[in-house]
Design an enzyme around this catalytic site. Structure first.
Site, mmCIF file in Angstrom:
data_model
loop_
_atom_site.group_PDB
_atom_site.id
_atom_site.type_symbol
_atom_site.label_atom_id
_atom_site.label_comp_id
_atom_site.label_asym_id
_atom_site.label_seq_id
_atom_site.Cartn_x
_atom_site.Cartn_y
_atom_site.Cartn_z
ATOM 1 N N PRO A 23 -16.207 19.040 -39.193
ATOM 2 C CA PRO A 23 -15.279 18.973 -38.297
ATOM 3 C C PRO A 23 -15.612 18.864 -36.167
ATOM 4 O O PRO A 23 -16.724 18.732 -36.324
ATOM 5 C CB PRO A 23 -14.979 21.028 -37.663
ATOM 6 C CG PRO A 23 -16.344 21.440 -38.139
ATOM 7 C CD PRO A 23 -16.855 20.288 -39.516
ATOM 8 N N MET A 24 -14.803 17.241 -36.501
ATOM 9 C CA MET A 24 -14.817 17.005 -35.749
ATOM 10 C C MET A 24 -14.010 17.146 -34.355
ATOM 11 O O MET A 24 -12.738 16.401 -34.236
ATOM 12 C CB MET A 24 -15.682 15.764 -35.997
ATOM 13 C CG MET A 24 -17.254 15.172 -36.736
ATOM 14 S SD MET A 24 -17.562 13.673 -37.524
ATOM 15 C CE MET A 24 -16.146 13.358 -38.679
ATOM 16 N N MET A 25 -14.480 17.022 -32.915
ATOM 17 C CA MET A 25 -13.848 17.558 -31.835
ATOM 18 C C MET A 25 -12.472 15.810 -31.371
ATOM 19 O O MET A 25 -13.799 14.558 -31.630
ATOM 20 C CB MET A 25 -13.933 17.678 -30.795
ATOM 21 C CG MET A 25 -14.736 18.629 -31.060
ATOM 22 S SD MET A 25 -12.797 20.184 -30.758
ATOM 23 C CE MET A 25 -12.102 19.857 -29.605
ATOM 24 N N GLN A 76 -11.547 25.989 -37.876
ATOM 25 C CA GLN A 76 -13.211 25.973 -37.338
ATOM 26 C C GLN A 76 -12.263 26.664 -36.464
ATOM 27 O O GLN A 76 -11.879 25.643 -35.888
ATOM 28 C CB GLN A 76 -13.769 25.046 -37.338
ATOM 29 C CG GLN A 76 -15.408 25.703 -36.903
ATOM 30 C CD GLN A 76 -16.425 24.615 -36.371
ATOM 31 O OE1 GLN A 76 -15.967 23.424 -34.810
ATOM 32 N NE2 GLN A 76 -17.383 24.538 -36.323
ATOM 33 N N CYS A 106 -21.418 23.787 -31.360
ATOM 34 C CA CYS A 106 -20.673 22.804 -30.792
ATOM 35 C C CYS A 106 -20.918 22.990 -28.975
ATOM 36 O O CYS A 106 -21.842 23.769 -28.632
ATOM 37 C CB CYS A 106 -19.459 22.882 -30.076
ATOM 38 S SG CYS A 106 -18.525 21.571 -29.193
ATOM 39 N N LYS A 145 -20.594 27.743 -38.939
ATOM 40 C CA LYS A 145 -21.346 26.268 -38.120
ATOM 41 C C LYS A 145 -22.643 26.065 -37.569
ATOM 42 O O LYS A 145 -21.970 27.203 -36.636
ATOM 43 C CB LYS A 145 -20.852 25.257 -38.400
ATOM 44 C CG LYS A 145 -21.360 23.742 -39.062
ATOM 45 C CD LYS A 145 -20.805 23.003 -38.240
ATOM 46 C CE LYS A 145 -20.983 21.479 -38.318
ATOM 47 N NZ LYS A 145 -21.120 20.740 -37.028
ATOM 48 N N GLY A 219 -26.824 13.845 -39.577
ATOM 49 C CA GLY A 219 -27.228 12.660 -39.675
ATOM 50 C C GLY A 219 -27.760 12.113 -40.904
ATOM 51 O O GLY A 219 -28.262 10.842 -41.196
ATOM 52 N N GLY A 239 -20.103 14.191 -41.470
ATOM 53 C CA GLY A 239 -19.549 13.851 -39.981
ATOM 54 C C GLY A 239 -19.831 12.605 -39.680
ATOM 55 O O GLY A 239 -18.481 11.816 -40.058
#
Length: 339
Positions: A23-25, A76, A106, A145, A219, A239
């Site tokens: 999940p990436m904002m 999420q 986050c 997470k 990473g 990600g």
């Protein structure tokens, strides 16, 4: 809403966390997920973090609605109140999500001010209470997470104690971003790069708790790197690598699941995505909202720069339609012919 071309008539793949896209904002919205799904049938896709109160009191259809072709897809949630999170989880299940995940990783200021995200690493019992309430509210899996720790915490103590406390909620799947989060002194962007990675401690966590599903995040640069670091673990979560170089997802099904890949050519990916794009345009979505997730498709290939240029400069214009994508494809083909 039209199905993605390659998935027409296909049933959704079973949920597996062996490989997932994090999940990436501002990135993993519904258009991004639909694009990624063209390239992999098996990867588990996650939404951006959705705040519990926004899900409950806002326009849930706009906020967390999704295309059935995205399955398997998980949501999420962000929050720290067991009642609110359980209510939001119930709404998410009603929308058809295959999993509900709680954000304890986050590090942004906005998240800290709401007392959730990475700062919850300091309150493992509260996290356990939240997850227990979510599990009580839904029948789909509930997962979490999180980071290795925050600020001055020692991961050798914090990580194991956190997971052992949280596991008392009945949650058995933990996606671990293998960095600490520095809530004081580092920006969210810096928190994605500066704190050192520690994959070994995540493997030690799995060795200490073989009964838990432990997913490695943080990473991982490409699929080969992910495969190498997955040794001793249950899965990997990519990600930024998946977002910035999305065509790597076209090999996920074969490398991680031993199944045929939907496409081995980025041009075929674009063509398979076309029905979705045109369907969204017909509903008034601007082309740029969709194609911004496609900029890295040709990364490392001839024509990649022209592809990005055309989509970046033309897709946001009023009336921009599929012809913009066609012009970008022509530019890529010309660059390939000249290479």
């Amino acid at each position: 809403m039209p199905a993605l071309a390659y998935m027409a008539g296909m049933s959704p793949a079973p949920l597996s966390r062996r490989f997932s896209v994090a999940p990436m904002m501002d990135w993993t919205d519904r258009h991004c997920r639909a694009f990624h799904r063209v390239m992999t049938r098996r990867a588990l896709l996650y939404t951006e973090m959705a705040v519990d109160q926004a899900v409950i009191h806002g326009d849930a259809k706009r906020l967390i609605g999704f295309d059935d072709a995205e399955h398997p897809v998980a949501i999420q949630l962000g929050g720290s109140d067991p009642k609110l999170l359980s209510d939001a989880a119930r709404i998410a299940e009603d929308f058809g999500y295959a999993e509900v995940n709680l954000n304890v990783g986050c590090p942004s200021d906005r998240v800290q001010s709401g007392t959730f995200g990475a700062c919850l690493m300091r309150e493992p019992q509260l996290v356990a209470d939240c997850l227990a309430a979510m599990r009580e509210a839904v029948s789909v899996p509930v997962t979490v997470k999180h980071r290795l720790g925050v600020d001055e915490q020692d991961p050798e103590e914090t990580l194991f104690a956190f997971v052992e406390t949280v596991a008392q909620s009945g949650v058995t799947s933990f996606s671990v971003h293998a960095r600490k989060a520095w809530l004081k002194g580092l920006s969210p962007k810096e928190n994605r790069d500066i704190p050192p990675l520690d994959y070994d401690i995540v493997r030690r966590l799995k060795a200490a708790h073989p009964e838990l599903e432990i997913i490695l995040n943080g990473g991982l640069e490409n699929l080969e790197h992910a495969q190498a670091e997955m040794a001793g673990l249950d899965g990997v979560m990519l990600g930024r690598a998946a977002y910035h170089t999305p065509f790597i997802l076209s090999r996920v099904d074969s490398l991680f699941f031993g199944e045929a890949d939907p496409h081995d050519d980025p041009f075929a990916v674009v063509e398979a995505y076309r029905p979705y794009v045109e369907g969204q345009l017909a509903r008034g979505v601007r082309l740029h909202a969709i194609t911004r997730h496609m900029l890295g498709l040709f990364a490392g290939m001839p024509g990649a720069r022209r592809w990005r240029q055309i989509l970046s400069t033309e897709a946001n214009k009023d009336g921009a339609d599929w012809n913009v994508v066609e012009r970008a494809l022509v530019a890529v083909r010309e660059a390939r012919a000249a290479a």
